[in-house]
Design a protein around this motif. Structure first.
Motif, PDB file in Angstrom:
ATOM      1  N   CYS A 169       0.846  -1.199   0.000  1.00 17.08           N
ATOM      2  CA  CYS A 169       0.000   0.000   0.000  1.00 17.08           C
ATOM      3  C   CYS A 169       0.876   1.242   0.000  1.00 17.08           C
ATOM      4  N   MET A 170       0.282   2.327  -0.435  1.00 16.98           N
ATOM      5  CA  MET A 170       0.980   3.607  -0.385  1.00 16.98           C
ATOM      6  C   MET A 170      -0.016   4.708  -0.046  1.00 16.98           C
ATOM      7  N   SER A 171       0.510   5.820   0.420  1.00 14.68           N
ATOM      8  CA  SER A 171      -0.349   6.947   0.765  1.00 14.68           C
ATOM      9  C   SER A 171      -1.030   7.492  -0.489  1.00 14.68           C
ATOM     10  N   VAL A 172      -2.054   8.274  -0.288  1.00 14.61           N
ATOM     11  CA  VAL A 172      -2.764   8.879  -1.419  1.00 14.61           C
ATOM     12  C   VAL A 172      -1.818   9.795  -2.189  1.00 14.61           C
ATOM     13  N   ASP A 173      -0.990  10.560  -1.489  1.00 17.58           N
ATOM     14  CA  ASP A 173      -0.042  11.448  -2.165  1.00 17.58           C
ATOM     15  C   ASP A 173       0.947  10.653  -3.014  1.00 17.58           C
ATOM     16  N   ASP A 174       1.457   9.549  -2.478  1.00 13.56           N
ATOM     17  CA  ASP A 174       2.392   8.715  -3.245  1.00 13.56           C
ATOM     18  C   ASP A 174       1.686   8.081  -4.444  1.00 13.56           C
ATOM     19  N   ALA A 175       0.447   7.658  -4.251  1.00 13.50           N
ATOM     20  CA  ALA A 175      -0.320   7.063  -5.349  1.00 13.50           C
ATOM     21  C   ALA A 175      -0.558   8.088  -6.461  1.00 13.50           C
ATOM     22  N   ARG A 234      -6.742   7.323  10.737  1.00 11.73           N
ATOM     23  CA  ARG A 234      -7.175   8.434   9.895  1.00 11.73           C
ATOM     24  C   ARG A 234      -6.550   8.401   8.513  1.00 11.73           C
ATOM     25  N   ARG A 235      -5.597   7.505   8.306  1.00 14.56           N
ATOM     26  CA  ARG A 235      -4.885   7.436   7.019  1.00 14.56           C
ATOM     27  C   ARG A 235      -5.639   6.593   6.004  1.00 14.56           C
ATOM     28  N   THR A 236      -5.612   7.034   4.768  1.00 16.71           N
ATOM     29  CA  THR A 236      -6.128   6.255   3.643  1.00 16.71           C
ATOM     30  C   THR A 236      -4.928   5.755   2.866  1.00 16.71           C
ATOM     31  N   LEU A 237      -4.862   4.432   2.679  1.00 16.91           N
ATOM     32  CA  LEU A 237      -3.771   3.831   1.934  1.00 16.91           C
ATOM     33  C   LEU A 237      -4.327   3.145   0.699  1.00 16.91           C
ATOM     34  N   VAL A 238      -3.714   3.395  -0.425  1.00 18.53           N
ATOM     35  CA  VAL A 238      -4.141   2.834  -1.709  1.00 18.53           C
ATOM     36  C   VAL A 238      -3.322   1.578  -1.967  1.00 18.53           C
ATOM     37  N   THR A 239      -3.994   0.513  -2.421  1.00 17.09           N
ATOM     38  CA  THR A 239      -3.260  -0.716  -2.709  1.00 17.09           C
ATOM     39  C   THR A 239      -2.476  -0.569  -4.007  1.00 17.09           C
ATOM     40  N   THR A 240      -1.230  -0.985  -3.952  1.00 23.12           N
ATOM     41  CA  THR A 240      -0.358  -0.898  -5.120  1.00 23.12           C
ATOM     42  C   THR A 240      -0.887  -1.772  -6.252  1.00 23.12           C
ATOM     43  N   ALA A 241      -1.446  -2.920  -5.906  1.00 24.37           N
ATOM     44  CA  ALA A 241      -1.978  -3.830  -6.921  1.00 24.37           C
ATOM     45  C   ALA A 241      -3.096  -3.169  -7.726  1.00 24.37           C
ATOM     46  N   SER A 242      -3.967  -2.425  -7.061  1.00 24.72           N
ATOM     47  CA  SER A 242      -5.068  -1.790  -7.792  1.00 24.72           C
ATOM     48  C   SER A 242      -4.551  -0.699  -8.732  1.00 24.72           C
ATOM     49  N   LEU A 243      -3.492   0.001  -8.337  1.00 24.00           N
ATOM     50  CA  LEU A 243      -2.897   1.014  -9.223  1.00 24.00           C
ATOM     51  C   LEU A 243      -2.232   0.346 -10.418  1.00 24.00           C
ATOM     52  N   ASN A 244      -1.515  -0.743 -10.165  1.00 24.69           N
ATOM     53  CA  ASN A 244      -0.875  -1.461 -11.270  1.00 24.69           C
ATOM     54  C   ASN A 244      -1.917  -2.015 -12.233  1.00 24.69           C
ATOM     55  N   ASP A 245      -3.005  -2.569 -11.704  1.00 24.44           N
ATOM     56  CA  ASP A 245      -4.081  -3.075 -12.552  1.00 24.44           C
ATOM     57  C   ASP A 245      -4.674  -1.963 -13.407  1.00 24.44           C
ATOM     58  N   LEU A 246      -4.876  -0.820 -12.806  1.00 25.33           N
ATOM     59  CA  LEU A 246      -5.440   0.331 -13.512  1.00 25.33           C
ATOM     60  C   LEU A 246      -4.558   0.744 -14.683  1.00 25.33           C
TER      61      LEU A 246
END
Length: 57
Positions: free
Chosen positions: A5-11, A38-50
């Protein structure tokens, strides 16, 4: 192995989008994210799939 996972800013930097658009994509289910406190973390796999599927803007 990379980060799960990564932060929204990193994503946003990873795929070149603004924060508002990233949060819209999370809300619409286009990108998977989890909440840890309070943190939202984006999964790296979903970004790669996108990106790999060519569904990015």
């Amino acid at each position: 192995m990379g980060c799960a996972c990564m932060s929204v800013d990193d994503a946003c930097r990873y795929i070149g989008l603004k924060r508002t658009k990233m949060y819209q994509m999370i809300k619409n289910g286009e990108v998977r994210a989890i909440k840890l406190g309070r943190r939202t973390l984006v999964t790296t796999a979903s970004l790669n799939d996108l990106v790999l599927c060519g569904e990015a803007l």
